[in-house]
Design an enzyme around this catalytic site. Structure first.
Site, PDB file in Angstrom:
ATOM      1  N   HIS A 122       7.476 -86.075  59.748  1.00  0.00           N
ATOM      2  CA  HIS A 122       8.520 -85.249  59.106  1.00  0.00           C
ATOM      3  C   HIS A 122       9.926 -85.575  59.611  1.00  0.00           C
ATOM      4  O   HIS A 122      10.915 -85.158  58.997  1.00  0.00           O
ATOM      5  CB  HIS A 122       8.253 -83.757  59.331  1.00  0.00           C
ATOM      6  CG  HIS A 122       6.985 -83.270  58.704  1.00  0.00           C
ATOM      7  ND1 HIS A 122       6.712 -83.439  57.370  1.00  0.00           N
ATOM      8  CD2 HIS A 122       5.908 -82.629  59.229  1.00  0.00           C
ATOM      9  CE1 HIS A 122       5.510 -82.907  57.097  1.00  0.00           C
ATOM     10  NE2 HIS A 122       5.002 -82.436  58.212  1.00  0.00           N
ATOM     11  N   ASP A 159      -2.150 -86.717  56.129  1.00  0.00           N
ATOM     12  CA  ASP A 159      -1.852 -85.375  56.634  1.00  0.00           C
ATOM     13  C   ASP A 159      -1.734 -84.437  55.427  1.00  0.00           C
ATOM     14  O   ASP A 159      -1.351 -84.867  54.334  1.00  0.00           O
ATOM     15  CB  ASP A 159      -0.526 -85.426  57.400  1.00  0.00           C
ATOM     16  CG  ASP A 159      -0.227 -84.142  58.152  1.00  0.00           C
ATOM     17  OD1 ASP A 159      -0.483 -84.094  59.374  1.00  0.00           O
ATOM     18  OD2 ASP A 159       0.271 -83.194  57.519  1.00  0.00           O
ATOM     19  N   HIS A 161       0.401 -82.282  54.851  1.00  0.00           N
ATOM     20  CA  HIS A 161       1.816 -82.147  54.473  1.00  0.00           C
ATOM     21  C   HIS A 161       2.387 -83.503  54.058  1.00  0.00           C
ATOM     22  O   HIS A 161       2.019 -84.535  54.619  1.00  0.00           O
ATOM     23  CB  HIS A 161       2.626 -81.614  55.664  1.00  0.00           C
ATOM     24  CG  HIS A 161       2.127 -80.304  56.199  1.00  0.00           C
ATOM     25  ND1 HIS A 161       1.314 -80.231  57.305  1.00  0.00           N
ATOM     26  CD2 HIS A 161       2.312 -79.039  55.762  1.00  0.00           C
ATOM     27  CE1 HIS A 161       1.027 -78.945  57.537  1.00  0.00           C
ATOM     28  NE2 HIS A 161       1.618 -78.208  56.616  1.00  0.00           N
ATOM     29  N   ASP A 246      -5.088 -81.873  59.234  1.00  0.00           N
ATOM     30  CA  ASP A 246      -4.866 -80.508  58.745  1.00  0.00           C
ATOM     31  C   ASP A 246      -5.254 -80.331  57.278  1.00  0.00           C
ATOM     32  O   ASP A 246      -5.057 -79.262  56.706  1.00  0.00           O
ATOM     33  CB  ASP A 246      -3.417 -80.052  59.002  1.00  0.00           C
ATOM     34  CG  ASP A 246      -2.393 -81.130  58.739  1.00  0.00           C
ATOM     35  OD1 ASP A 246      -2.742 -82.189  58.169  1.00  0.00           O
ATOM     36  OD2 ASP A 246      -1.208 -80.916  59.100  1.00  0.00           O
TER      37      ASP A 246
END
Ligand SMILES: [Zn+2]
Length: 334
Positions: A122, A159, A161, A246
């Site tokens: 990120h 991931d 995200h 995740d």
């Protein structure tokens, strides 16, 4: 022998009570790997990233800001606190990924895994966010391109995200083909299917959003029917995986439905692709916040990366893969 990078500084990045991205993640992974004899991998301590490596992605003032904010435990935002150990941890996380890339491109290693924290996908060049301080994967890819002779790097990010940092950093580049499978709509809000990159890099960002509840078949199909055909045309010198865990159904943050075994099957797909294309495959830890699921899935991934089992096959493209092909078919043959 496959290479695993780790470092005790990963335990010194203190995010405070109740934070999901915590030192116990590394403790859980390492306890599980210890109990399995580290799967006979070559375990080495990660070096810190050099200034040269960091500055290929981040401006000097930003690197200094991370150092200075860590020294006084100042948070970048509510998600992204720091502590006096954070700077060193982030340096080693980036350095571990660079050392992995060096081993893969220089030492004849076929695979490896950099298992450090904080995560990185990120972080943008001048912005820490989403538990990430330095853009570890982007730093590793740039190191491969700028110092180690690689011309093309495939980065696959699963991931839960969207890897907004990696996506942003290579948005206009053809040197990295970035393919992210992520829950959408979801935090951080980016990663729509229509974001295919820009400028010279148009067609080199594969954003593969999946709705809440999506499970393994769609993931496997997106890799088999979208990522793999493009990779065969692209011809990467190196394949890197931003491995977040995740998207596991037990994860408290994500809303997807992967199983522990799914991570092994996904890793087998990418490792088989690497074998076919004669490209080594490296993994870098991103998220994953259920400790049991995380530790078991890391071990599952390592077993798959080091093994020789054939890739699983999905007979027909999933509807999500069909939707992606409709957009990316302007740039690649599927
Ligand atoms: Zn995540």
């Amino acid at each position: 022998m496959p290479l695993l990078l780790r470092h005790p500084s990963s335990l010194e990045h203190d995010t405070g009570p109740g934070h999901p991205e915590r030192a116990d993640r590394i403790r859980a992974i390492e306890a599980e790997l210890e109990s399995r004899g580290w799967l006979d991998w070559d375990v080495r301590e990660a070096p810190p990233a050099s200034e040269e490596q960091l500055l290929r992605v981040h401006p000097p003032a930003y690197v200094e800001r991370v150092r200075e904010m860590s020294a006084r435990s100042a948070p970048f935002d509510l998600d992204t606190p720091t502590s006096p150990g954070s700077y060193e941890a982030a340096l080693r996380a980036a350095g571990g990924a660079c050392a992995l890339v060096e081993a893969l491109l220089g030492g004849g290693e076929r695979t490896g895994f950099s298992v450090l924290r904080p995560p990185g996908h990120h972080a943008e060049p001048e912005r820490a966010m989403g538990f990430c301080l330095f853009a570890t994967m982007a730093i590793a890819a740039r190191h491969a391109l700028d110092a180690l002779g690689a011309e093309r790097v495939l980065v696959v990010d699963w991931d839960v995200h969207h890897g907004n940092g990696t996506n942003t950093i290579f948005h206009e580049s053809t040197e990295v083909l970035f393919a992210s499978i992520h829950q959408y709509p979801f935090w951080p809000g980016t990663g729509a299917l229509g974001d295919v990159g820009s400028g010279a890099g148009e067609g080199y960002s594969f954003n593969l959003p999946v709705p809440a509840g999506t499970g393994e078949v769609a993931f496997l199909s997106l890799v088999e029917h979208v990522v793999a055909p493009a990779a065969r045309q692209y011809g990467p010198d190196l394949i890197m995986i931003s491995v977040g865990f995740d998207a596991h159904h037990e994860d408290p943050l994500g809303g997807l439905a992967l199983e522990t075994g799914s991570y092994g099957r996904l890793a087998r797909q990418v490792r088989a692709l690497g074998d076919e294309l004669d490209a080594p495959v490296g993994a870098v830890l991103e998220g994953g916040y259920d400790l049991r699921a995380l530790a078991d899935s890391v071990a599952e991934t390592m077993g798959a990366l080091a093994g020789d089992d054939p890739a699983p096959k999905v007979a027909r493209p999933d509807p999500l893969a069909e939707a992606a092909i409709a957009v990316l078919g302007r740039y690649w043959d599927f």
